[in-house]
Motif scaffolding. Sequence first.
Motif, PDB file in Angstrom:
ATOM      1  N   GLY A 140       0.827  -1.219   0.000  1.00 24.72           N
ATOM      2  CA  GLY A 140       0.000   0.000   0.000  1.00 24.72           C
ATOM      3  C   GLY A 140       0.852   1.256   0.000  1.00 24.72           C
ATOM      4  N   VAL A 141       1.930   1.245   0.821  1.00 21.24           N
ATOM      5  CA  VAL A 141       2.852   2.402   0.872  1.00 21.24           C
ATOM      6  C   VAL A 141       3.516   2.592  -0.484  1.00 21.24           C
ATOM      7  CG1 VAL A 141       5.011   3.239   1.884  1.00 21.24           C
ATOM      8  CG2 VAL A 141       3.267   2.243   3.358  1.00 21.24           C
ATOM      9  N   LYS A 142       3.982   1.507  -1.089  1.00 23.33           N
ATOM     10  CA  LYS A 142       4.664   1.602  -2.385  1.00 23.33           C
ATOM     11  C   LYS A 142       3.712   2.109  -3.471  1.00 23.33           C
ATOM     12  CE  LYS A 142       6.305  -2.646  -2.518  1.00 23.33           C
ATOM     13  NZ  LYS A 142       7.039  -3.805  -3.084  1.00 23.33           N
ATOM     14  N   LEU A 143       2.449   1.618  -3.456  1.00 21.54           N
ATOM     15  CA  LEU A 143       1.471   2.050  -4.460  1.00 21.54           C
ATOM     16  C   LEU A 143       1.182   3.545  -4.332  1.00 21.54           C
ATOM     17  CD1 LEU A 143      -0.609   1.557  -6.679  1.00 21.54           C
ATOM     18  CD2 LEU A 143      -2.221   0.768  -4.923  1.00 21.54           C
ATOM     19  N   LEU A 144       0.962   4.015  -3.103  1.00 21.97           N
ATOM     20  CA  LEU A 144       0.659   5.439  -2.902  1.00 21.97           C
ATOM     21  C   LEU A 144       1.853   6.311  -3.297  1.00 21.97           C
ATOM     22  CD1 LEU A 144      -1.465   7.427  -1.972  1.00 21.97           C
ATOM     23  CD2 LEU A 144      -0.678   7.157   0.367  1.00 21.97           C
ATOM     24  N   THR A 145       3.078   5.845  -3.016  1.00 18.60           N
ATOM     25  CA  THR A 145       4.268   6.594  -3.414  1.00 18.60           C
ATOM     26  C   THR A 145       4.345   6.696  -4.934  1.00 18.60           C
ATOM     27  OG1 THR A 145       5.399   5.700  -1.468  1.00 18.60           O
ATOM     28  CG2 THR A 145       6.766   6.732  -3.138  1.00 18.60           C
ATOM     29  N   SER A 146       4.029   5.615  -5.621  1.00 14.98           N
ATOM     30  CA  SER A 146       4.056   5.615  -7.082  1.00 14.98           C
ATOM     31  C   SER A 146       2.995   6.557  -7.651  1.00 14.98           C
ATOM     32  CB  SER A 146       3.837   4.192  -7.588  1.00 14.98           C
ATOM     33  OG  SER A 146       4.024   4.116  -8.976  1.00 14.98           O
ATOM     34  N   LEU A 147       1.828   6.564  -7.055  1.00 16.16           N
ATOM     35  CA  LEU A 147       0.769   7.493  -7.492  1.00 16.16           C
ATOM     36  C   LEU A 147       1.234   8.945  -7.356  1.00 16.16           C
ATOM     37  CD1 LEU A 147      -2.360   5.853  -5.800  1.00 16.16           C
ATOM     38  CD2 LEU A 147      -1.844   5.853  -8.245  1.00 16.16           C
ATOM     39  N   LEU A 148       1.885   9.253  -6.233  1.00 11.34           N
ATOM     40  CA  LEU A 148       2.369  10.622  -5.991  1.00 11.34           C
ATOM     41  C   LEU A 148       3.470  11.010  -6.974  1.00 11.34           C
ATOM     42  CD1 LEU A 148       2.392  10.554  -2.100  1.00 11.34           C
ATOM     43  CD2 LEU A 148       1.216  12.279  -3.464  1.00 11.34           C
ATOM     44  N   LYS A 149       4.305  10.039  -7.377  1.00  8.39           N
ATOM     45  CA  LYS A 149       5.372  10.346  -8.334  1.00  8.39           C
ATOM     46  C   LYS A 149       4.801  10.712  -9.695  1.00  8.39           C
ATOM     47  CE  LYS A 149       9.174   7.662  -6.337  1.00  8.39           C
ATOM     48  NZ  LYS A 149       9.985   6.419  -6.453  1.00  8.39           N
ATOM     49  N   HIS A 150       3.710  10.044 -10.100  1.00 12.54           N
ATOM     50  CA  HIS A 150       3.142  10.297 -11.423  1.00 12.54           C
ATOM     51  C   HIS A 150       2.282  11.555 -11.451  1.00 12.54           C
ATOM     52  CE1 HIS A 150       4.598   6.814 -13.551  1.00 12.54           C
ATOM     53  NE2 HIS A 150       4.194   5.994 -12.578  1.00 12.54           N
ATOM     54  N   LEU A 151       1.359  11.680 -10.544  1.00 12.38           N
ATOM     55  CA  LEU A 151       0.431  12.830 -10.526  1.00 12.38           C
ATOM     56  C   LEU A 151       0.381  13.396  -9.107  1.00 12.38           C
ATOM     57  CD1 LEU A 151      -2.492  11.460 -12.761  1.00 12.38           C
ATOM     58  CD2 LEU A 151      -0.793  13.163 -13.396  1.00 12.38           C
ATOM     59  N   GLY A 152       1.506  13.976  -8.694  1.00 12.22           N
ATOM     60  CA  GLY A 152       1.652  14.451  -7.308  1.00 12.22           C
ATOM     61  C   GLY A 152       0.614  15.459  -6.865  1.00 12.22           C
ATOM     62  N   PRO A 153       0.456  16.592  -7.572  1.00  9.90           N
ATOM     63  CA  PRO A 153      -0.480  17.628  -7.090  1.00  9.90           C
ATOM     64  C   PRO A 153      -1.912  17.117  -6.930  1.00  9.90           C
ATOM     65  CG  PRO A 153       0.953  18.514  -8.799  1.00  9.90           C
ATOM     66  CD  PRO A 153       1.212  17.047  -8.752  1.00  9.90           C
ATOM     67  N   GLN A 154      -2.400  16.292  -7.903  1.00  9.24           N
ATOM     68  CA  GLN A 154      -3.780  15.808  -7.815  1.00  9.24           C
ATOM     69  C   GLN A 154      -3.954  14.859  -6.620  1.00  9.24           C
ATOM     70  OE1 GLN A 154      -1.863  16.114 -10.481  1.00  9.24           O
ATOM     71  NE2 GLN A 154      -3.004  16.055 -12.417  1.00  9.24           N
ATOM     72  N   VAL A 155      -2.990  13.955  -6.440  1.00  3.48           N
ATOM     73  CA  VAL A 155      -3.084  13.013  -5.313  1.00  3.48           C
ATOM     74  C   VAL A 155      -2.949  13.760  -3.983  1.00  3.48           C
ATOM     75  CG1 VAL A 155      -2.088  10.931  -4.280  1.00  3.48           C
ATOM     76  CG2 VAL A 155      -2.155  11.157  -6.762  1.00  3.48           C
ATOM     77  N   GLN A 156      -2.055  14.750  -3.942  1.00  2.00           N
ATOM     78  CA  GLN A 156      -1.900  15.557  -2.714  1.00  2.00           C
ATOM     79  C   GLN A 156      -3.221  16.206  -2.322  1.00  2.00           C
ATOM     80  OE1 GLN A 156       1.203  18.254  -3.918  1.00  2.00           O
ATOM     81  NE2 GLN A 156       2.835  17.072  -2.941  1.00  2.00           N
ATOM     82  N   GLN A 157      -3.945  16.738  -3.324  1.00  2.00           N
ATOM     83  CA  GLN A 157      -5.209  17.411  -3.033  1.00  2.00           C
ATOM     84  C   GLN A 157      -6.242  16.439  -2.487  1.00  2.00           C
ATOM     85  OE1 GLN A 157      -5.043  20.643  -3.231  1.00  2.00           O
ATOM     86  NE2 GLN A 157      -7.072  20.822  -2.335  1.00  2.00           N
ATOM     87  N   ILE A 158      -6.263  15.220  -3.052  1.00  4.08           N
ATOM     88  CA  ILE A 158      -7.232  14.219  -2.566  1.00  4.08           C
ATOM     89  C   ILE A 158      -6.907  13.831  -1.118  1.00  4.08           C
ATOM     90  CG2 ILE A 158      -8.067  11.860  -2.900  1.00  4.08           C
ATOM     91  CD1 ILE A 158      -7.424  12.276  -5.942  1.00  4.08           C
ATOM     92  N   ILE A 159      -5.615  13.628  -0.825  1.00  2.95           N
ATOM     93  CA  ILE A 159      -5.204  13.247   0.545  1.00  2.95           C
ATOM     94  C   ILE A 159      -5.492  14.383   1.510  1.00  2.95           C
ATOM     95  CG2 ILE A 159      -3.205  12.696   1.991  1.00  2.95           C
ATOM     96  CD1 ILE A 159      -2.034  11.230  -0.465  1.00  2.95           C
ATOM     97  N   LEU A 160      -5.314  15.611   1.027  1.00  2.40           N
ATOM     98  CA  LEU A 160      -5.508  16.782   1.901  1.00  2.40           C
ATOM     99  C   LEU A 160      -6.957  16.906   2.349  1.00  2.40           C
ATOM    100  CD1 LEU A 160      -3.884  19.186   3.070  1.00  2.40           C
ATOM    101  CD2 LEU A 160      -4.534  20.495   1.055  1.00  2.40           C
ATOM    102  N   VAL A 161      -7.891  16.601   1.446  1.00  4.00           N
ATOM    103  CA  VAL A 161      -9.313  16.783   1.800  1.00  4.00           C
ATOM    104  C   VAL A 161      -9.897  15.556   2.491  1.00  4.00           C
ATOM    105  CG1 VAL A 161      -9.727  18.437  -0.040  1.00  4.00           C
ATOM    106  CG2 VAL A 161     -10.088  16.016  -0.502  1.00  4.00           C
TER     107      VAL A 161
END
Length: 903
Positions: free
Chosen positions: A85-106
């Motif tokens: 799960g940690v590795k998958l989320l890290t990979s998501l952040l590497k590809h589309l960081g700003p969009q994933v950051q916004q989802i995690i933030l809310v």
Amino acid sequence: MEHLIHVLQTDRSDSEIIGYALDTLFNIISNDEEDEVVNITEENSTRQSEDLGSQFTEIFIKQQENVTLLLSLLEDFDFHVRWPGVKLLTSLLKHLGPQVQQIILVSPMGVSRLMDLLADSREVIRNDGVLLLQALTRSNGAIQKIVAFENAFERLLDIITEEGNSDGGIVVEDCLILLQNLLKNNNSNQNFFKEGSYIQRMKPWFEVGDENSGWSAQKVTNLHLMLQLIRVLVSPTNPPGATSSCQKAMFQCGLLQQLCTILMATGIPADILTETINTVSEVIRGCQVNQDYFASVNAPSNPPRPAIVVLLMSMVNERQPFVLRCAVLYCFQCFLYKNQKGQGEIVSTLLPSTIDATGNSVSAGQLLCGGLFSTDSLSNWCAAVALAHALQENATQKEQLLRVQLATSIGNPPVSLLQQCTNILSQGSKIQTRVGLLMLLCTWLSNCPIAVTHFLHNSANVPFLTGQIAENLGEEEQLVQGLCALLLGITIYFNDNSLENYMKEKLKQLIEKRIGKENFIEKLGFISKHELYSRASQKPQPNFPSPEYMIFDHEFTKLVKELEGVITKAIYKSSEEDKKEEEEKKTLEQHDSIVGHYKNMIREQDLQLEELKQQISTLKCQNEQLQTAVTQQVSQIQQHKDQYNLLKVQLGKDNQHQGSHNDGAQMNGIQPEEIGRLREEIEELKSNQELLRSQLAEKDSLIEKLKSSQTSPDTNEATASARDSENIAELKQELATLKSQLNSKSVEITKLQTEKQELLHKTEAFAQSVPVSGESEAAIAAKTTDVEGRLSALLQETKELKNEIKALSEERASIKEQLDSSNSTIVILQNEKNQLEVNIKDSKKEQDDLLVLLADQDQKILSLKDKLKGLGHPEEEEDELESIDQDDEDDEDEDDDKSQGDN
């Protein structure tokens, strides 16, 4: 992908299948290719896989619930679920960081869940959690703040300590990168880091000792990142207050001292030494305490030399690495930044009185002069810029530097430093050397008319500058032409017209004839248009890829911005405008002098006020001490008086007893001692009578005052005054009776006095004549007893009168207190009345505003009804609107009733 996500949603209880699903998604989205040789085809395939990974990431995060689901899965402690799960989320952040950051933030508690990974006992998950937080915090200030306030600093510093500080492995590197992400350009987190006393925990990182061995590549990387972390906290781009507080904290905890130890140590790798010099530079920049400490640091040599001198030796040594020389120049600039004391110390090493005649030690000034006139153009440029920083915004040192004399060759007279600089310019040296010297001269002559006069005094200088500007040279020489134009403009703008041949107007005419005003302004503009000018103006640190790019200094770019416009105006100004400007300057100077004079007066007055306040405080203390002493003395005197009166009464009783015992034994029945005592008593009665009269007069005056003060507008006060007038009338009657009693008593006292006089005459006649018969003696004795009885009765009555007067005075005091209290209540009632009137006015105003608002609401509702009718809305909703309006009107009526009730 839909089926894999469906597995994650439905099979939460089966950790094994969840782990396989997460691994599969990670392999789909990730583009890590292991054990493959990279070539052109593989690079293309990598780019394609990156594009594919981004596409799959976009599909996955299209439904935000998928990311929320992944966050909830990370709460599972099972290794086979949490790690993929940690590795998958890290990979998501590497590809589309700003969009994933916004989802995690809310998402609720999203960041907090990820912070728990740092506390995981399994190092693999903890380390991958650090990498995940690196990707999460990149370029997102909001997430950086949340992570910092989730105690990230404490946890990361603990991990660094556990791993062995700078001797640790790649985990320390990852933690340091995460700390940089949290602190860089984030003022809130920087302040939190400082306030949390985390700066003090950085000191053990730099306890590297004097070891020649043990500098692994990982250790060098770790220490490099640690130094960069310090620079993030004290960066010149941070707010000045935040930087200053961090600088002070670093000095107080001994971190600066530790860095200076590394600076002077041997066996330090070159890139670590360079970064340490840059770090020390920014820790001392603009902080007087740190600059003073750095000036006191000595290198461990024999004899010991100041660290500044050792560093300058490296700067002017052409065999040293270029980046190291740039770092030393930056350190010297930071040491002199806003440090007039340090500037004075550097310039003083050039003056004749302070140069060491024995030549045993080399001073900073001698090293700068040596670099200024060496054959290495880079040394020329660095020394010129360093010397310019010693003169920055310091008119005193600009004037002092004019005294510096240089011995050029044996047998020739010494030449001033200013003249030697212009001589080298005219010899046609390298462009880098000439640019450095021109920057030094522009800094030196700006805001210093005395230096301008010295420069113009050499008749060869102005023709050289005009010749350089007028020539049509290649692109390489355009920058030198621009700097010559700037220098000539400075000699015009800061000219005090003390030299007749080089007055402002004559120099402007010379420019118009030889160069032309438009051509001059065009050449002046070459400086700011140069490609390296904007690069140098961005940051104070001289950071150049190679020596050829080392052209402009950051502080000099500020000077150009400041002077370019004013020189352009000065060139186009007429002589009349110059005269006006000079007059304005003079008036401003006079105004400044007047203001300064008044400021000095105010300071003196403030000092005098402070002294007077201190004197007043001391006098108050003395006064209080004296008052206490006086009260003590008064109490002692009163005690003595009471004792005296008691003794006097006792003596009087003894005398009376003795007199009555000896009455029958005396021949004439009256003793001389009794007559004397009677006289004293009569005198005391007189004085008591006068005292009573004065007291009565005082009571009369007080009663008159009370009468006059009995006027009041209020009804309560009128009743109180009526009561007081009745009391006063009663008091008057009592006083009148007392007066009549006193008058009668005074008549009796006069009668007694006459009788006493007659008795005295009789006693005197009796002493001369023959003894009288027994009947006359009996008559005299009867009279004396009668007189004594009357006197005792009078004394008793006077005591009673005194008591009555005392009672009257107490009544008068109570009446006065009642009057005062009634007056105070009247004032309070008046104030309350005024306040109520104000409140009534406010409430009326609010009521009017509400009525206006309600009228507007009615208009709006009517217009809405019309619109609804026009749109064919059913009648039922109109009825509902009418019922709502009716409710609003009812509420308004209730509000009106309440406001009327309040009124």
